[in-house]
Design a protein around this motif. Structure first.
Motif, PDB file in Angstrom:
ATOM      1  N   GLU A 281      47.407  32.323  46.130  1.00 31.27           N
ATOM      2  CA  GLU A 281      46.542  31.137  45.550  1.00 31.27           C
ATOM      3  C   GLU A 281      45.800  30.433  46.406  1.00 31.27           C
ATOM      4  OE1 GLU A 281      46.129  27.895  41.863  1.00 31.27           O
ATOM      5  OE2 GLU A 281      48.066  28.799  42.589  1.00 31.27           O
ATOM      6  N   LEU A 282      44.457  30.097  46.598  1.00 24.51           N
ATOM      7  CA  LEU A 282      43.622  29.316  47.470  1.00 24.51           C
ATOM      8  C   LEU A 282      43.631  27.987  46.528  1.00 24.51           C
ATOM      9  CD1 LEU A 282      41.798  29.390  49.985  1.00 24.51           C
ATOM     10  CD2 LEU A 282      40.211  30.194  48.743  1.00 24.51           C
ATOM     11  N   THR A 308      43.030  36.612  48.124  1.00 21.11           N
ATOM     12  CA  THR A 308      43.198  35.034  47.698  1.00 21.11           C
ATOM     13  C   THR A 308      42.520  35.005  46.274  1.00 21.11           C
ATOM     14  OG1 THR A 308      41.135  34.327  48.811  1.00 21.11           O
ATOM     15  CG2 THR A 308      42.891  33.852  49.961  1.00 21.11           C
ATOM     16  N   PHE A 309      43.068  34.156  45.273  1.00 22.35           N
ATOM     17  CA  PHE A 309      42.402  33.733  43.964  1.00 22.35           C
ATOM     18  C   PHE A 309      42.433  32.262  43.971  1.00 22.35           C
ATOM     19  CE2 PHE A 309      46.770  33.928  43.128  1.00 22.35           C
ATOM     20  CZ  PHE A 309      47.199  33.042  42.452  1.00 22.35           C
ATOM     21  N   ALA A 310      41.412  31.765  43.043  1.00 22.98           N
ATOM     22  CA  ALA A 310      41.258  30.608  42.646  1.00 22.98           C
ATOM     23  C   ALA A 310      40.626  30.548  41.376  1.00 22.98           C
ATOM     24  CB  ALA A 310      40.365  29.826  43.476  1.00 22.98           C
ATOM     25  N   GLN A 328      38.600  36.385  44.236  1.00 24.41           N
ATOM     26  CA  GLN A 328      38.783  36.818  43.028  1.00 24.41           C
ATOM     27  C   GLN A 328      39.142  35.482  42.065  1.00 24.41           C
ATOM     28  OE1 GLN A 328      41.094  40.215  42.238  1.00 24.41           O
ATOM     29  NE2 GLN A 328      41.517  39.429  39.823  1.00 24.41           N
ATOM     30  N   VAL A 329      38.381  35.174  41.016  1.00 22.51           N
ATOM     31  CA  VAL A 329      38.526  34.235  40.254  1.00 22.51           C
ATOM     32  C   VAL A 329      39.661  34.531  39.312  1.00 22.51           C
ATOM     33  CG1 VAL A 329      37.390  32.617  38.396  1.00 22.51           C
ATOM     34  CG2 VAL A 329      36.158  33.440  40.476  1.00 22.51           C
ATOM     35  N   ALA A 330      40.779  33.742  39.182  1.00 22.19           N
ATOM     36  CA  ALA A 330      41.989  34.088  38.089  1.00 22.19           C
ATOM     37  C   ALA A 330      42.588  32.878  38.065  1.00 22.19           C
ATOM     38  CB  ALA A 330      42.697  35.348  38.904  1.00 22.19           C
ATOM     39  N   THR A 331      43.184  32.717  37.015  1.00 26.79           N
ATOM     40  CA  THR A 331      44.072  31.455  36.869  1.00 26.79           C
ATOM     41  C   THR A 331      45.519  31.779  37.071  1.00 26.79           C
ATOM     42  OG1 THR A 331      44.398  32.231  34.525  1.00 26.79           O
ATOM     43  CG2 THR A 331      42.557  30.676  34.818  1.00 26.79           C
ATOM     44  N   TRP A 333      48.441  35.149  38.764  1.00 25.81           N
ATOM     45  CA  TRP A 333      48.444  36.575  39.346  1.00 25.81           C
ATOM     46  C   TRP A 333      49.876  36.959  38.804  1.00 25.81           C
ATOM     47  CZ3 TRP A 333      44.596  38.332  42.156  1.00 25.81           C
ATOM     48  CH2 TRP A 333      44.603  39.622  42.900  1.00 25.81           C
ATOM     49  N   PRO A 334      49.891  38.416  38.604  1.00 17.67           N
ATOM     50  CA  PRO A 334      51.317  38.945  38.329  1.00 17.67           C
ATOM     51  C   PRO A 334      52.398  38.562  39.516  1.00 17.67           C
ATOM     52  CG  PRO A 334      49.614  40.631  38.066  1.00 17.67           C
ATOM     53  CD  PRO A 334      49.080  39.465  38.898  1.00 17.67           C
ATOM     54  N   VAL A 335      53.401  38.051  38.959  1.00 13.11           N
ATOM     55  CA  VAL A 335      54.338  37.609  39.716  1.00 13.11           C
ATOM     56  C   VAL A 335      55.101  38.473  40.728  1.00 13.11           C
ATOM     57  CG1 VAL A 335      56.486  37.847  38.093  1.00 13.11           C
ATOM     58  CG2 VAL A 335      56.381  36.069  39.652  1.00 13.11           C
TER      59      VAL A 335
END
Length: 383
Positions: A281-282, A308-310, A328-331, A333-335
């Motif tokens: 996560e960013l 990175t995702f945010a 990537q835009v995401a709330t 991420w698969p653990v």
């Protein structure tokens, strides 16, 4: 993705086709040397520090140049983050053209200015120019700008294979130098008057400095801080990043193309069905040094790519003021494919933790493969 980018994403892959077609792999050494190098004499240390003293300004101006399509992640972000953390100089990141810089093997950032904008603001030039590895060594705009800065008496520092860019700029004629272990033969072939220096992570000669592979940017940055602000300041920053003890010592024979290195490149590449994208996560205020080290390491396994995702597409500003774009835009991420955030961990400790995680996920041979690419001396306290 061009061939140079593939090379620097995982150096061993360049040999894949040749290895499959030939038995020469069995002639490769099974393991590198691990003999600790002797201590560096005090007069050599003093000469290095003296040669890196700021050429003009009391508070120096440091410019880190990149090309937009591909500049090495750690070479670009580590000197920036460490030097900004020290607050002993004004540090800016540059690109040869407008727009973001795509770093490799991971991350995308917004530089502070273009080289043209920098020249307009600072016609007398920088005190130091840091040159990372780039996807091409002969970018015309980068080479001309580096030449111009050298003519204005900037000290030019080629980090890792950035030494090849410095060489193509014509600045290594007759000088002592080093580079990433994988690029030594190429550099010596292209610049026969250059004198390669083994067993040193940092070499300084008449206004030009060069380093060994990627993680050498950490001790290089601390050495530069010492030249600018003194030993105690450098030691304080070293403790802050988890590197309390460092010098220019390096065991060159520890880093070479070995049979396990080649076999790991082949095996991890061939296991294409098991390749995975690992998310980190960013967040606003992220330590760009830790982020660079962790994502760079995980993206060199030849089994994984760190992304990175945010929550939103906009760039996030790092701890020391560089804007980083999420992949990537995401709330969430698969653990099972989520990389732990660096948090409050010191950058050098974040790298060690990443290497431990790689060993747990893919095995120790992959960890050694990554450390070899990073030219990271994992088995000594002095780094």
């Amino acid at each position: 993705m061009n061939s140079r980018r593939v090379l620097w994403s995982a150096l061993g892959a360049i040999a894949l086709a040749a290895v499959i077609g030939g038995a020469w792999i069995y002639s490769l050494p099974t393991a590198p040397s691990a003999v600790a190098p002797p201590a560096i004499a005090q007069d050599e240390r003093d000469a290095m520090i003296a040669a890196l003293k700021p050429p003009r300004r009391q508070r120096p101006l440091i410019a880190i140049i990149g090309i937009n399509d591909a500049t090495e992640t750690t070479d670009y972000l580590l000197p920036y983050g460490i030097l900004r953390r020290a607050d002993v100089a004004d540090v800016v990141t540059l690109a040869t053209a407008p727009g973001p810089v795509t770093l490799f093997p991971t991350l995308k950032v917004e530089p502070h200015a273009t080289t043209a904008e920098f020249d307009a603001q600072h016609p007398d030039g920088a005190d130091y120019v840091i040159v990372p590895a780039m996807s091409r060594d002969d970018d015309p705009a980068a080479l001309q700008w580096i030449r111009n800065q050298a003519a204005k008496k900037a000290i030019v520092i080629g980090v890792c294979a950035g030494a090849k860019v410095v060489g193509d700029a014509g600045l290594l004629h007759g000088k002592r130098a080093t580079t990433h272990w994988y690029s030594i033969k190429e550099l010596r072939g292209k610049h026969p008057t250059m004198r390669y220096v083994e067993d040193r992570r940092l070499v300084v000669d008449d206004g030009v400095a060069t380093t060994t592979g990627i993680t050498a940017s950490m001790p290089m940055s601390l050495t530069l801080i010492e030249a600018i602000a003194g030993r105690e300041k450098a030691k304080a920053v070293g403790r802050d990043i988890g590197l309390p003890d460092w010098d220019a010592r390096h065991e060159s024979d520890e880093f070479r193309f070995t049979r396990p290195f080649a076999l790991t490149a082949i095996g991890n590449t061939a296991a294409f069905w098991a390749h995975e994208r690992l998310g980190i996560e960013l967040k606003e205020g992220v330590d760009e040094v830790s982020l660079a080290l962790v994502t760079d390491a995980w993206s060199r396994t030849y089994r994984s790519q760190a992304v990175t995702f945010a929550h939103a597409a906009g760039a996030q500003q790092s701890r020391n003021g560089i804007r980083i774009y999420p992949d990537q835009v995401a709330t969430n991420w698969p653990v099972e494919r989520l990389l732990p955030a660096a948090g409050d961990r010191k950058p050098a400790e974040a790298l060690d933790n990443a290497l431990e995680g790689i060993a747990a996920r893919y095995g120790t041979q992959t960890t050694d493969f990554v450390a070899m690419q990073l030219e990271y001396p994992r088995h000594r306290t002095t780094q």
